[in-house]
Design a protein around this motif. Sequence first.
Motif, mmCIF file in Angstrom:
data_model
loop_
_atom_site.group_PDB
_atom_site.id
_atom_site.type_symbol
_atom_site.label_atom_id
_atom_site.label_comp_id
_atom_site.label_asym_id
_atom_site.label_seq_id
_atom_site.Cartn_x
_atom_site.Cartn_y
_atom_site.Cartn_z
ATOM 1 N N CYS A 1 20.441 -2.685 21.920
ATOM 2 C CA CYS A 1 20.859 -2.969 20.535
ATOM 3 C C CYS A 1 19.850 -2.381 19.548
ATOM 4 O O CYS A 1 20.236 -1.762 18.540
ATOM 5 N N LEU A 2 18.570 -2.571 19.838
ATOM 6 C CA LEU A 2 17.519 -2.067 18.952
ATOM 7 C C LEU A 2 17.505 -0.538 18.936
ATOM 8 O O LEU A 2 17.356 0.087 17.876
ATOM 9 N N LEU A 3 17.689 0.075 20.117
ATOM 10 C CA LEU A 3 17.737 1.543 20.200
ATOM 11 C C LEU A 3 18.907 2.081 19.378
ATOM 12 O O LEU A 3 18.755 3.037 18.603
ATOM 13 N N PHE A 4 20.072 1.461 19.523
ATOM 14 C CA PHE A 4 21.252 1.879 18.768
ATOM 15 C C PHE A 4 20.985 1.812 17.262
ATOM 16 O O PHE A 4 21.247 2.768 16.525
ATOM 17 N N GLU A 5 20.459 0.674 16.787
ATOM 18 C CA GLU A 5 20.217 0.508 15.355
ATOM 19 C C GLU A 5 19.145 1.468 14.850
ATOM 20 O O GLU A 5 19.266 2.031 13.754
ATOM 21 N N THR A 6 18.117 1.691 15.645
ATOM 22 C CA THR A 6 17.024 2.590 15.239
ATOM 23 C C THR A 6 17.527 4.029 15.130
ATOM 24 O O THR A 6 17.179 4.748 14.182
ATOM 25 N N LEU A 7 18.351 4.448 16.092
ATOM 26 C CA LEU A 7 18.900 5.812 16.053
ATOM 27 C C LEU A 7 19.760 6.010 14.812
ATOM 28 O O LEU A 7 19.637 7.026 14.109
ATOM 29 N N LEU A 8 20.619 5.046 14.520
ATOM 30 C CA LEU A 8 21.482 5.162 13.346
ATOM 31 C C LEU A 8 20.665 5.158 12.059
ATOM 32 O O LEU A 8 20.891 5.982 11.160
ATOM 33 N N GLN A 9 19.727 4.238 11.949
ATOM 34 C CA GLN A 9 18.951 4.119 10.714
ATOM 35 C C GLN A 9 18.085 5.357 10.481
ATOM 36 O O GLN A 9 17.917 5.804 9.349
ATOM 37 N N THR A 10 17.580 5.950 11.580
ATOM 38 C CA THR A 10 16.679 7.101 11.458
ATOM 39 C C THR A 10 17.429 8.403 11.214
ATOM 40 O O THR A 10 17.040 9.219 10.378
#
Length: 515
Positions: A404-413
């Motif tokens: 979940c954190l990887l998904f959100e970090t990729l999108l936000q970045t």
Amino acid sequence: MLQEEPDLSLVIAQIVQKLKGSSLYAQLERQAWTSLQRPEIKLESLKEDIKEFFKISGWEKKLQNAVYSELSVSPLPSHPAAPPEHLKEPLVYMRKAQGSWEKRILKSLNSMCTELSIPLARKRPVGEQKELLNKWNEMGTDEPDLSLFRPVYAPKDFLEVLINLRNPNYENGDSLSFRTHLGLIQVPLKVKDIPELKECFVELGLSTGQLGIDDSTQVPPELFENEHVRIGQKVLAEQDSAAAQQYVRQGSPTALRAELWALILNVSSQPEDILYYEQLKTNVIQHDLLVDSLIYKDVKLTASNDDYYFVFEDYLYQVLLCFSRDTTVLGHFAYNSASPPKSYIRGKLGLEEYAVFYPPNVAPLCFLYHEPSKLYQIFREMYVRFFFRLHSISSHPSGIVSLCLLFETLLQTYLPQLFYHLREIGAQPLRISFKWMVRAFSGYLATDQLLLLWDRILGYNSLEILAVLAAAVFAFRAVNLMEVTSLAAAEAVLADLSTLKVMPLLQIFLFATVT
């Protein structure tokens, strides 16, 4: 080097200990004794001659595959002084959260038992046993009244628990590296960025041949596929698990997939495996568990209504009912942050010697394996290697929290405008993608695309690719998503993933994204 040597000896000792309890060890011992009768085995060179016999006869390769399988599954030994719970999960707050979640699930089960006046387990009457045995291969025709049974939890319930996770060490301070994260997951775990993912998934590069890519400019698809099939047949002839794992990183040909996956997971249909499956089946026939009704309801609500999977409804019941009785699955709790739910024999509450364990997506595998015992073994291995991580709270890189954190970090970045837009309209992307990841995209992608995705899960021994694909889907639909003004509208844009091609999406997102 001095530090590494004892670590290596610990790994070796752990694997030797595990293998000593396996059927392979007994077979090797039997073969060694049998080989003493062979004329080429000399007393003066006994050790070398037996090793040579094992090599020529193929037993050495079987032992190598078993060792490789143990290395793939079991965690590396921790420091001898470390408490056992550290092996399950090193972070205390994660362990506490998982414990609270388990209590909540068990409370839901127990309250259902009380409300419906149904025991957790009971022995079936003889007549009921005969009836179930007679309809074993057509359980899908059974229509029990399950209206009073409710799901123990829904994905959104689990997501809410993950959203509320906090590291107490960061409560009063402000982590400089983490305070700019505007997603729902608020725990500071280390996840990969795109350069690191590129390095990890290097075989998915634009210049590398892939099954599932139709417009490669380097090599005509048919030429690559023919050569890839030839190499795959050679890998199978060699019976090398490590080579098979490396091979499926570029995708598995449909005709070879079942054998390749079995080789990677070190599954073979030995007579004892078939017998064990039959014992589990007997256990299902003899005993009725509360989870049986939950399994029936789950299959009826999902696979039975699915255009791809409804034909396998009987297989699903057989495998899942047997799985709920399989005590060997308990072994994975040694490295799982979760613990098996316990129940107690009536009148013996709290006495450990009277405790009984009450054990815990198989549908796509039905396309590959039509022999129930083989299908069962593959599902069990996929679960204890990978899928359990999608349903338990841990800090593991392949655990659902990290995904979940990887998904959100990729999108936000890499898609900040899209991320901020969706966040502002109350459509946090994770609320949409969570159900995809928690089911490893089963039921969302077309079956051929799902199997290509699972090839890579096996090939890289990691679930991180699920988070990458989820981000890639949002990137692919970014233009439409920028126009939506509500969560419902965003969900509508992403409602149907059945036409998506997995490999081009992954390649473009990983290797054509500006970093």
